[in-house]
Enzyme design. Structure first.
Site, PDB file in Angstrom:
ATOM      1  N   GLU A  29     -11.729 -10.215  -7.435  1.00 58.41           N
ATOM      2  CA  GLU A  29     -12.781 -10.500  -6.461  1.00 58.41           C
ATOM      3  C   GLU A  29     -13.018  -9.289  -5.590  1.00 58.41           C
ATOM      4  O   GLU A  29     -14.155  -8.928  -5.307  1.00 58.41           O
ATOM      5  CB  GLU A  29     -12.385 -11.699  -5.593  1.00 58.41           C
ATOM      6  CG  GLU A  29     -13.502 -12.225  -4.698  1.00 58.41           C
ATOM      7  CD  GLU A  29     -13.531 -11.620  -3.309  1.00 58.41           C
ATOM      8  OE1 GLU A  29     -14.490 -11.847  -2.575  1.00 58.41           O
ATOM      9  OE2 GLU A  29     -12.600 -10.877  -2.937  1.00 58.41           O
ATOM     10  N   GLU A  30     -11.926  -8.645  -5.182  1.00 56.15           N
ATOM     11  CA  GLU A  30     -12.046  -7.592  -4.183  1.00 56.15           C
ATOM     12  C   GLU A  30     -12.826  -6.397  -4.710  1.00 56.15           C
ATOM     13  O   GLU A  30     -13.267  -5.553  -3.952  1.00 56.15           O
ATOM     14  CB  GLU A  30     -10.652  -7.152  -3.716  1.00 56.15           C
ATOM     15  CG  GLU A  30      -9.810  -8.279  -3.120  1.00 56.15           C
ATOM     16  CD  GLU A  30     -10.294  -8.705  -1.736  1.00 56.15           C
ATOM     17  OE1 GLU A  30     -11.300  -8.178  -1.258  1.00 56.15           O
ATOM     18  OE2 GLU A  30      -9.648  -9.594  -1.148  1.00 56.15           O
ATOM     19  N   HIS A  49      -9.294 -16.625  -5.428  1.00 57.20           N
ATOM     20  CA  HIS A  49      -8.922 -15.422  -6.170  1.00 57.20           C
ATOM     21  C   HIS A  49      -7.512 -15.011  -5.786  1.00 57.20           C
ATOM     22  O   HIS A  49      -7.116 -15.133  -4.628  1.00 57.20           O
ATOM     23  CB  HIS A  49      -9.926 -14.287  -5.940  1.00 57.20           C
ATOM     24  CG  HIS A  49      -9.947 -13.717  -4.564  1.00 57.20           C
ATOM     25  ND1 HIS A  49      -9.132 -12.665  -4.195  1.00 57.20           N
ATOM     26  CD2 HIS A  49     -10.661 -14.026  -3.466  1.00 57.20           C
ATOM     27  CE1 HIS A  49      -9.369 -12.351  -2.937  1.00 57.20           C
ATOM     28  NE2 HIS A  49     -10.291 -13.167  -2.465  1.00 57.20           N
ATOM     29  N   GLU A  62     -12.123 -18.979   0.700  1.00 54.04           N
ATOM     30  CA  GLU A  62     -12.042 -17.558   1.016  1.00 54.04           C
ATOM     31  C   GLU A  62     -11.367 -17.312   2.359  1.00 54.04           C
ATOM     32  O   GLU A  62     -10.972 -18.236   3.048  1.00 54.04           O
ATOM     33  CB  GLU A  62     -13.459 -16.979   1.054  1.00 54.04           C
ATOM     34  CG  GLU A  62     -13.796 -16.157  -0.168  1.00 54.04           C
ATOM     35  CD  GLU A  62     -12.921 -14.923  -0.325  1.00 54.04           C
ATOM     36  OE1 GLU A  62     -12.213 -14.546   0.620  1.00 54.04           O
ATOM     37  OE2 GLU A  62     -12.944 -14.342  -1.422  1.00 54.04           O
ATOM     38  N   HIS A  78      -7.312  -7.789   5.318  1.00 58.46           N
ATOM     39  CA  HIS A  78      -7.209  -6.580   4.488  1.00 58.46           C
ATOM     40  C   HIS A  78      -6.259  -5.526   5.052  1.00 58.46           C
ATOM     41  O   HIS A  78      -6.516  -4.331   4.933  1.00 58.46           O
ATOM     42  CB  HIS A  78      -8.601  -5.945   4.252  1.00 58.46           C
ATOM     43  CG  HIS A  78      -9.388  -6.676   3.205  1.00 58.46           C
ATOM     44  ND1 HIS A  78     -10.529  -6.168   2.657  1.00 58.46           N
ATOM     45  CD2 HIS A  78      -9.199  -7.869   2.617  1.00 58.46           C
ATOM     46  CE1 HIS A  78     -11.006  -7.027   1.762  1.00 58.46           C
ATOM     47  NE2 HIS A  78     -10.220  -8.067   1.735  1.00 58.46           N
ATOM     48  N   ASP A  95      -5.916 -13.832   2.207  1.00 65.34           N
ATOM     49  CA  ASP A  95      -7.034 -13.412   1.365  1.00 65.34           C
ATOM     50  C   ASP A  95      -6.507 -13.007  -0.002  1.00 65.34           C
ATOM     51  O   ASP A  95      -6.279 -11.838  -0.260  1.00 65.34           O
ATOM     52  CB  ASP A  95      -7.762 -12.257   2.047  1.00 65.34           C
ATOM     53  CG  ASP A  95      -9.042 -11.874   1.321  1.00 65.34           C
ATOM     54  OD1 ASP A  95      -9.467 -12.630   0.446  1.00 65.34           O
ATOM     55  OD2 ASP A  95      -9.596 -10.818   1.620  1.00 65.34           O
TER      56      ASP A  95
END
Ligand SMILES: *[C@@H]1O[C@H](CO)[C@@H](O)[C@H](O)[C@H]1NC(C)=O
Ligand SMILES: *[C@@H]1O[C@H](CO)[C@@H](O)[C@H](O)[C@H]1NC(C)=O
Length: 749
Positions: free
Chosen positions: A161-162, A115, A188, A264, A127
């Protein structure tokens, strides 16, 4: 040079591959955060990817394989447990699907998924931009092959995705190619860089693991990880779940796990991802995909569906894999061998009146007692640390927790066994026999774990199997040496060599556990004391690792010095920690350890049942993601102190806050600092169009929402809307929630 041809290791950073990969990664992350719905995500990144794909398509046009690109913008909704009862609704999210197949066409497809969207506060390099960069290169290499592929591959670059797992849902439930997909690989991240590890595979379909085992150039996988992840202790989910649950497709979930402290956050930047780790991921994925696309199993995967695999790598060099059925046989045979060994001892002529049995039972009790006392002692220390406000002292300096909790655990163990040795066995003890006895106890206990895990069908039983098989074999081989000379130096060295393999593997697993769980404790909420969790992990590690060394305590002449040493280390660290010598967080650019705080500027308007405005206020809604709350923030920002702590207003939806985090049971403490009204006043327009009673006694509400994207200075703002409908009274709440899965939806656009 492209990754496909890298069987020979190239000097890092000098070859075409890494440079191209690095370039892709830098281009994708250069636009900054890419939350779903932002122009950065939907326009800039989509265009960049399409451009690259067109380039690859042109480059390979004369080859035997064809490339077809399809941009899908699906709309849909679904509900999964992870959302805590919410229904996730999405509207025209972006999917770029690239189909690579032999020119004659393909019936069966493999799916590779990454993603390109990111969370709102992170450039999302690991990510998951790096995976998309890798996928571009893998696509390039496969498209350029001079031989036709046997099956096709769909490379899915997904743009949502998130927020949560939406684009993959759109693809697997709506895209015309989805029906032909037989298996998938999902790329991922739960960390930043390092090796990528096989998180989970399946369900069932052992041929997928076999493909990884055969093809991966730098394998890193253990079935333990899969069983831990699937047990749900890791608060996270990936597209894997969507493909499995909505597509009924088996797959492999790969993720980077190192340095999860930065996951993140704004520190997830491309310069932190070493060329090494991209290279390794690229090598692996290309090789595995190539293998699968050429494989027979893909065409008729239902034939090979059944059974699980036991798999684990040894130091990243080889992967051992065998079917779970074979594993069960091996495990029970190992257990049988142990029982035979113990039985033989019981029937030895010296064992008058079951003396050995009695001794064994007694020693087992001592060991279990020592475990409990040790665990209790260390937990009390962890509680003291938490209560004195020194929680998470190890977050930045990990070694401190080993010195503190590790020395406490080891010290307590040694102390208890020294006491048992001196008090019970006394000076007259035949140390050799007692030493041997405690070896047998460890064997017995591991064997218990082995039988228990095997009986419960867990593939992870291979760990206790190794921990029984190797020591037992070593012991039997060294029996003569031990009888002749006791615990001589030669014996000790050979003994430790015999234990080396299972111990090294076990330590490797433990390293992964700490690598994953330590950062997670920085975002595990305000309710669980992280020191208790970490102290438990350290203690368990100590107990497991000490098992086959316990008997040395009984063989040793004295443990005085050992105890004194451990006691000193523990005391020194306890004093340092309680004095606040170790601060949990750091902004050191080479290894940041940020504290995670959620801060949301909100304006709340409360309406009565008749639609009248009852109250209205604005503020900064603040949550801590970890146990230390605002403790370290208040000294720097005095306004954020405990006078603005607010508690749940039970009579209001979501306690009176705009929404709940999906991890609401973990993040319970709220701070609300009054602030000016959110600007601009109303970036959304909301209008109820109709409200009608249905004949089955529910209410159907139709409404319209308009979202306005706008710019504030240099920042463009993309509102996320969360619409929640509430029951009118508490009495109907039960029924309402039931209905919420049907006609009503909590809509998140
Ligand atoms: C693909 O093939 C083209 C033409 O044959 C060549 O120019 C290009 O370098 C190749 N790319 C890769 C990735 O092998
Ligand atoms: C605590 O916060 C409140 C509200 O922000 C502020 O008025 C007060 O001065 C703070 N107390 C201290 C001791 O700084």
């Amino acid at each position: 040079v492209y990754i496909g041809y890298l069987n020979v290791k190239l000097p890092h950073g000098h070859c075409g591959v890494s440079n191209d990969l690095q370039k892709h990664l830098e281009r994708i992350t250069s636009v900054g955060p890419r939350p779903t719905g932002s122009p950065e995500n939907e326009v800039l990144t989509v265009n960049f990817l399409l451009e690259q794909i067109e380039h690859i398509k042109a480059d390979s046009a004369s080859g035997p394989n064809s490339v077809t690109v399809d941009v899908q913008r699906p709309t849909g909704s679904f509900s999964i447990d992870f959302l805590g009862g919410f229904t996730s609704y999405y509207d025209r999210v972006s999917n770029i699907a690239v189909r690579l197949e032999p020119k004659a066409g393909a019936q069966h497809l493999m799916l590779a998924n990454c993603h390109f969207d990111s969370v709102a506060n992170s450039p999302g390099a690991s990510d998951d931009a790096v995976s998309c960069a890798v996928m571009l290169e893998v696509l390039h290499s496969l498209a350029n092959l001079s031989t036709p592929l046997r099956h096709g591959v769909v490379f899915l670059f997904n743009g949502a995705e998130e927020n949560v797992l939406q684009a993959s849902h759109g693809f697997i439930t709506q895209h015309p190619w989805a029906k032909q997909v037989r298996a998938f690989i999902n790329l991922e991240a739960a960390g930043v860089g390092g090796k990528e590890v096989v998180f989970q595979t399946g369900p069932e379909n052992p041929w997928l693991v076999q493909a990884y085992v055969h093809a991966a150039k730098h394998p890193f996988a253990s079935v333990v990880g899969q069983e831990v992840f699937q047990s749900g202790v890791i608060p996270s989910d990936t597209d894997f779940r969507i493909y499995r649950d909505f597509g009924n497709i088996p797959g492999i979930d790969l993720a980077f796990i190192e340095n999860g402290f930065l996951y993140h956050t704004k520190y997830d930047t491309s310069d932190r991802i070493l060329t090494d780790s991209i290279q390794r991921a690229g090598d692996n994925i290309l090789a595995v995909l190539k293998h699968l696309v050429m494989s027979e199993e893909l065409a008729d995967s239902s034939e090979y569906r059944h059974g699980n695999m036991v798999f684990f790598d040894l130091l990243g060099m080889v992967v051992v894999a065998y079917p779970a059925r074979v594993g069960t046989i091996i495990n029970y045979m190992t257990a049988m061998a142990t029982f035979l060994y113990l039985f033989k001892k019981c029937s030895h002529p010296s064992n008058v009146g079951g003396r050995y049995m009695k001794e064994l039972a007694y020693a087992t009790a001592v060991v279990i007692l020592s475990w409990l006392v040790t665990l209790l002692t260390v937990l009390i220390i962890a509680l003291v640390v938490s209560l004195t406000g020194r929680s998470m002292f190890w977050y930045n300096d990990f070694y401190t927790c080993i010195f503190m909790y590790g020395s406490a655990a080891t010290g307590t163990m040694v102390l208890i066994h020294t006491l048992a040795k001196n008090l019970y066995y006394g000076v007259s003890c035949v140390c050799l026999c007692v030493g041997e006895l405690y070896f047998d106890v460890s064997l017995l206990l591991w064997c218990g774990a082995l039988v228990y895990l095997t009986a419960n069908g867990l593939c992870s039983a291979y760990v206790p199997m190794l921990m029984v098989a190797f020591p037992l074999t070593t012991k039997l081989l060294l029996a003569r040496e031990f009888k002749l000379r006791g615990a001589s130096i030669k014996y000790s060295v050979l003994y430790q060599l015999g234990l080396a393999l299972p111990y090294v593997h076990f330590m490797f697993l433990i390293w992964v556990v700490f690598e994953i769980f330590t950062p997670i404790l920085g975002r595990s909420g305000t309710e669980i004391p992280p020191d208790v969790v970490l102290a438990t992990l350290v203690t368990l590690t100590t107990l497991f690792l000490s098992s086959f060394f316990l008997h040395f305590i009984y063989l040793a002449r004295s443990t005085k010095w050992l105890l004194a040493g451990l006691g000193t280390v523990f005391t020194v660290f306890l004093v340092l920690v309680l004095c606040g010598m170790f601060f949990p967080y750091t902004a050191d650019p080479s290894g940041p350890r940020p504290k995670r705080v959620f801060l949301q500027h909100t304006t709340r308007t409360f309406h009565g049942l008749d639609g009248q405005v009852k109250s209205r206020d604005s503020g900064l809604w603040i949550n801590s993601f970890d146990y230390t709350g605002m403790q370290h923030i208040t000294p720097i920002i005095p306004e954020i102190n405990d006078t603005i702590r607010t508690s749940c207003q039970e009579d209001r939806p979501f306690c009176g806050y705009p929404w709940f985090l999906p991890v609401k049971f973990l993040v319970k403490k709220n701070w609300y600092l009054p602030a000016p009204e959110v600007f601009p006043k109303s970036p959304i327009e909301f209008q109820v169009l109709s409200k009608e009673q249905t004949k089955w006694g529910t209410v159907k509400i139709t409404f319209e929402v308009k979202v306005i994207n706008y710019t504030l200075g240099s920042v463009s703002i993309h509102p996320v809307i969360l619409l929640t409908l509430f029951p009118e009274t508490k009495e109907t709440a039960q029924g309402f929630h039931h209905e919420a899965n049907g006609d009503f939806k909590t809509v998140r656009v």
